[in-house]
Design a protein around this motif. Sequence first.
Motif, short mmCIF file in Angstrom:
data_model
loop_
_atom_site.label_atom_id
_atom_site.label_comp_id
_atom_site.label_asym_id
_atom_site.label_seq_id
_atom_site.Cartn_x
_atom_site.Cartn_y
_atom_site.Cartn_z
N LEU A 82 0.82 -1.21 0.00
CA LEU A 82 0.00 0.00 0.00
C LEU A 82 0.86 1.26 0.00
N VAL A 83 1.96 1.25 0.73
CA VAL A 83 2.85 2.40 0.76
C VAL A 83 3.41 2.68 -0.64
N VAL A 84 3.82 1.63 -1.34
CA VAL A 84 4.34 1.79 -2.70
C VAL A 84 3.26 2.37 -3.61
N ASN A 85 2.02 1.88 -3.47
CA ASN A 85 0.93 2.41 -4.28
C ASN A 85 0.66 3.89 -3.98
N LEU A 86 0.73 4.26 -2.71
CA LEU A 86 0.51 5.66 -2.34
C LEU A 86 1.62 6.55 -2.89
N LEU A 87 2.85 6.04 -2.87
CA LEU A 87 3.97 6.81 -3.44
C LEU A 87 3.81 6.99 -4.95
N ILE A 88 3.35 5.94 -5.62
CA ILE A 88 3.11 6.03 -7.06
C ILE A 88 2.02 7.06 -7.33
N LEU A 89 0.93 7.00 -6.56
CA LEU A 89 -0.17 7.95 -6.73
C LEU A 89 0.30 9.38 -6.47
N ALA A 90 1.10 9.57 -5.41
CA ALA A 90 1.61 10.90 -5.09
C ALA A 90 2.50 11.43 -6.22
N GLY A 91 3.34 10.56 -6.78
CA GLY A 91 4.21 10.98 -7.88
C GLY A 91 3.43 11.38 -9.12
N ILE A 92 2.42 10.58 -9.47
CA ILE A 92 1.59 10.90 -10.64
C ILE A 92 0.84 12.21 -10.41
N THR A 93 0.26 12.37 -9.21
CA THR A 93 -0.49 13.58 -8.89
C THR A 93 0.39 14.82 -8.94
N PHE A 94 1.58 14.72 -8.35
CA PHE A 94 2.50 15.86 -8.31
C PHE A 94 2.92 16.27 -9.72
N ALA A 95 3.25 15.29 -10.55
CA ALA A 95 3.68 15.59 -11.93
C ALA A 95 2.55 16.25 -12.72
N LEU A 96 1.34 15.72 -12.59
CA LEU A 96 0.21 16.28 -13.33
C LEU A 96 -0.17 17.67 -12.82
N LEU A 97 -0.03 17.90 -11.51
CA LEU A 97 -0.33 19.23 -10.96
C LEU A 97 0.63 20.29 -11.50
N ILE A 98 1.89 19.91 -11.64
CA ILE A 98 2.87 20.87 -12.18
C ILE A 98 2.51 21.24 -13.62
N VAL A 99 2.22 20.22 -14.43
CA VAL A 99 1.86 20.49 -15.83
C VAL A 99 0.55 21.26 -15.91
N TRP A 100 -0.41 20.89 -15.07
CA TRP A 100 -1.72 21.57 -15.03
C TRP A 100 -1.55 23.05 -14.70
N SER A 101 -0.73 23.35 -13.69
CA SER A 101 -0.53 24.74 -13.28
C SER A 101 0.18 25.55 -14.37
#
Length: 275
Positions: free
Chosen positions: A173-192
């Motif tokens: 679950l920790v690995v999945n949360l880290l993957i989700l956080a990485g995807i979210t962070f990358a998309l937020l940067i591009v979105w902004s």
Amino acid sequence: MVLDSLREGWAMIRRFPSLFLIGLAAGMLGFATLLIQVLAGAFFAERFTVLVLLVLPFFVGGVLQIVHKTEGSLSVLLEGGKKYYFRILLASLVIVFAALLTMVALVVPLTLLGFGVDAGVLPFTLLGVFVPLVYFTLFYDTAVVFEDRKVLDSLRRSVEFVTNRGFSVFLFLVVNLLILAGITFALLIVWSIVLSPQLEPLAMNVTLGEPIPTEAIIAALGPTGMIITGLFYLVGITISVTIFYTYKACYFRKYVSEVAPVPGEFDEKGRWYKY
């Protein structure tokens, strides 16, 4: 085992692009839910969520069947979707109703005793019920597909699996949360970056440290900005859901293959012979 399963899952995704269908289905439904909530309100968005609950089990069964049979054809996906749809759907409904009954069992006695649960505390109470329940029933769908379990037996099997491999499941679950956080962070940067022309005037007029109201963000983005936001949301869900289900299937399959009994028997001298 956790990282080995992740590597195996990533190899599966590259080998079988049809695995993205579950992510794409979840992304499109999430995109539609977001637009309905913005345009029509939470009332209609909540009703649309029921459709999500009815549609996704088909794709879950199909994708898990692809991993189970190591074959990425659409016929295998359709086979798994049709074969396991009702079992996965019914097990999902059991989990939802169990969570609601637990909520009622907590809230009603507290209310009768005079300890009312206000609207601010209710979401945390809901999380306190849902998180442990989802954690222990996380592998019910893989138990249905990989071990052909029935509805209630799949839930029991998931609890047994999580309990027996507690720390390993926690790391999963920790690995999945880290993957989700990485995807979210990358998309937020591009979105902004993409929507900076619409967001800069809003940011300039807000006091430092003051939260920006959601209504103000929606008004600043406008219809075009909301559609672009929805597309980013779709991409994020598509990638995250595809990785999660493929990774989970590979993780569960690896464990099952390790503990699967080998058919055979001992002779009179205690020697083991496989059939």
